[in-house]
Design an enzyme around this catalytic site. Structure first.
Site, PDB file in Angstrom:
ATOM      1  N   ASP A  34       0.815  -1.211   0.000  1.00 51.32           N
ATOM      2  CA  ASP A  34       0.000   0.000   0.000  1.00 51.32           C
ATOM      3  C   ASP A  34       0.852   1.266   0.000  1.00 51.32           C
ATOM      4  O   ASP A  34       1.951   1.276   0.535  1.00 51.32           O
ATOM      5  CB  ASP A  34      -0.919  -0.019   1.234  1.00 51.32           C
ATOM      6  CG  ASP A  34      -2.082   0.963   1.095  1.00 51.32           C
ATOM      7  OD1 ASP A  34      -2.395   1.374  -0.047  1.00 51.32           O
ATOM      8  OD2 ASP A  34      -2.666   1.326   2.126  1.00 51.32           O
ATOM      9  N   HIS A  51       2.285   3.311  -9.077  1.00 48.85           N
ATOM     10  CA  HIS A  51       2.090   1.883  -9.362  1.00 48.85           C
ATOM     11  C   HIS A  51       3.268   1.341 -10.177  1.00 48.85           C
ATOM     12  O   HIS A  51       3.762   0.251  -9.904  1.00 48.85           O
ATOM     13  CB  HIS A  51       0.778   1.653 -10.127  1.00 48.85           C
ATOM     14  CG  HIS A  51      -0.445   2.070  -9.347  1.00 48.85           C
ATOM     15  ND1 HIS A  51      -0.607   1.765  -8.023  1.00 48.85           N
ATOM     16  CD2 HIS A  51      -1.559   2.774  -9.708  1.00 48.85           C
ATOM     17  CE1 HIS A  51      -1.772   2.260  -7.597  1.00 48.85           C
ATOM     18  NE2 HIS A  51      -2.362   2.877  -8.607  1.00 48.85           N
ATOM     19  N   LEU A 145      10.906 -20.521  -4.391  1.00 51.67           N
ATOM     20  CA  LEU A 145       9.884 -19.674  -3.783  1.00 51.67           C
ATOM     21  C   LEU A 145       8.546 -19.787  -4.524  1.00 51.67           C
ATOM     22  O   LEU A 145       8.510 -19.782  -5.753  1.00 51.67           O
ATOM     23  CB  LEU A 145      10.363 -18.214  -3.840  1.00 51.67           C
ATOM     24  CG  LEU A 145       9.354 -17.131  -3.447  1.00 51.67           C
ATOM     25  CD1 LEU A 145       9.157 -17.103  -1.938  1.00 51.67           C
ATOM     26  CD2 LEU A 145       9.806 -15.755  -3.927  1.00 51.67           C
TER      27      LEU A 145
HETATM   28  C1  IPE Z   1      -5.411  -2.805  -0.059  1.00 48.52           C
HETATM   29  O1  IPE Z   1      -5.050  -1.482  -0.305  1.00 48.52           O
HETATM   30  C2  IPE Z   1      -5.398  -3.583  -1.329  1.00 48.52           C
HETATM   31  C3  IPE Z   1      -4.103  -3.715  -1.961  1.00 48.52           C
HETATM   32  C4  IPE Z   1      -2.947  -3.350  -1.465  1.00 48.52           C
HETATM   33  C5  IPE Z   1      -4.114  -4.352  -3.230  1.00 48.52           C
HETATM   34  P1  IPE Z   1      -6.145  -0.337  -0.409  1.00 48.52           P
HETATM   35  O2  IPE Z   1      -5.408   0.941  -0.534  1.00 48.52           O
HETATM   36  O3  IPE Z   1      -7.120  -0.640  -1.477  1.00 48.52           O
HETATM   37  O4  IPE Z   1      -6.857  -0.463   1.001  1.00 48.52           O
HETATM   38  P2  IPE Z   1      -7.871   0.527   1.744  1.00 48.52           P
HETATM   39  O5  IPE Z   1      -9.006   0.758   0.832  1.00 48.52           O
HETATM   40  O6  IPE Z   1      -7.114   1.785   2.028  1.00 48.52           O
HETATM   41  O7  IPE Z   1      -8.237  -0.194   2.998  1.00 48.52           O
HETATM   42  C1  IPE Z   2      -1.589   0.201  -3.333  1.00 49.02           C
HETATM   43  O1  IPE Z   2      -1.405   1.561  -3.374  1.00 49.02           O
HETATM   44  C2  IPE Z   2      -1.841  -0.395  -4.698  1.00 49.02           C
HETATM   45  C3  IPE Z   2      -3.209  -0.872  -4.900  1.00 49.02           C
HETATM   46  C4  IPE Z   2      -4.156  -0.860  -4.018  1.00 49.02           C
HETATM   47  C5  IPE Z   2      -3.532  -1.398  -6.198  1.00 49.02           C
HETATM   48  P1  IPE Z   2      -2.633   2.575  -3.386  1.00 49.02           P
HETATM   49  O2  IPE Z   2      -3.008   2.818  -4.810  1.00 49.02           O
HETATM   50  O3  IPE Z   2      -3.705   2.114  -2.506  1.00 49.02           O
HETATM   51  O4  IPE Z   2      -1.939   3.882  -2.800  1.00 49.02           O
HETATM   52  P2  IPE Z   2      -2.525   4.881  -1.731  1.00 49.02           P
HETATM   53  O5  IPE Z   2      -2.959   4.074  -0.550  1.00 49.02           O
HETATM   54  O6  IPE Z   2      -3.649   5.587  -2.380  1.00 49.02           O
HETATM   55  O7  IPE Z   2      -1.376   5.767  -1.416  1.00 49.02           O
HETATM   56 MG    MG Z   3      -4.116   2.372  -0.528  1.00 50.08          MG
END
Ligand code: IPE
Ligand code: IPE
Ligand code: MG
Length: 264
Positions: A34, A51, A145
């Protein structure tokens, strides 16, 4: 599993590796990747740049897990809830996942990494699905792995699906109600055959599980870090492993009981 401490880049990690007990590494590490969007935003860039940058962290985490001889690495790449993001971001993510997996396939094979997918994979667009499937096939024979990607994944859906499978088997007479136990349920999850995660790492500062591996993390050690996923490098991963080793996993018992069993 074999450890490869002579792998490129490992010497730079020597100070941390010295603090790690290589005989007590987790078998299975799960990660919630995240913070990509915030990483990009902090630099005045589009979320998608975060990303793209995050793919490098995936490579680093995979490499280090493999070099340390960790058996399972399970990465949350896209949740069922993430389908609700703006369509443009979803499209970019789907494209990126397909592209990255195609690009990494030769190295995964070379490093003996087996790719496994969990989630409602059928929901993935064809381009990404084809590339993921091709990687699965290409790495089928690899026994190093196991890298599992959770895609269009939801822990609750996974449990609901297992309940439905069980109900169907009972209805058709293939399963008796009295034979439904924890193992019966676990074996109908996507993660069938995998040990439960010993350690769950979440980057990006949020302290929640966001519908990830709800059943499987019943006794996982949780590690939260403010480091945003694109900044999650090998030293940050080693910090998490070192922290994990400082914990006492009691599984409901007392500390004295655990000490008595580890001493003998
Ligand atoms: C959780 O991250 C899902 C992934 C890392 C793929 P999110 O950014 O979507 O989670 P929430 O919505 O903040 O809980
Ligand atoms: C995690 O990073 C990647 C996915 C959930 C696909 P986010 O896109 O949730 O990034 P933030 O949390 O908005 O910074
Ligand atoms: Mg996120």
């Amino acid at each position: 599993m074999t450890m490869n401490l002579q792998a490129p880049g490992m010497s730079e990690l020597k100070e941390q590796l010295d603090r790690l007990d290589l005989s007590r590494l987790p078998r299975h590490v799960a990660m919630i990747m995240d913070g990509n969007g915030r990483w990009a935003k902090a630099r005045g860039l589009e979320r998608s740049v975060g990303h793209y940058e995050g793919v490098k962290s995936v490579r680093r985490a995979t490499e280090l897990s493999s070099d340390l001889g960790i058996e399972f690495l399970t990465l949350y790449a896209f949740s069922t809830e993430n389908w609700n993001r703006p369509q443009r971001e979803v499209d970019i993510l789907m494209h990126l996942i397909g592209m990255a997996i195609q690009q990494e396939t030769p190295d995964l094979v070379k490093n003996n990494v087996h790719l496994r997918l969990i989630g409602d994979i059928e929901r993935m667009p064809k381009e990404a699905w084809d590339r993921l499937h091709a990687c699965e096939v290409a790495t089928q024979h690899c026994d190093g792995l196991t890298l599992t990607l959770a895609l269009s994944y939801s822990g609750r859906r996974e449990l609901t699906r297992a309940a439905r499978l069980i109900a169907e088997e009972v209805a058709s007479g293939r399963l008796r109600t009295e034979d439904i136990d924890e193992q019966a349920l676990a074996s109908r999850l996507f993660t069938n055959g995998m040990p439960d995660p010993d350690l769950l790492i979440r980057t990006g500062g949020e302290e929640r599980v966001s519908n990830y591996l709800l059943w499987q993390t019943a006794y996982s050690e949780l590690y939260f870090t403010d480091v945003l996923w694109p900044d999650f490098d090998k030293p940050a991963y080693l910090d998490a492993l070192i922290d994990y080793q400082r914990r006492e996993r009691r599984f409901g018992k007392t500390g004295d009981q655990i000490k008595a069993t580890t001493k003998s």
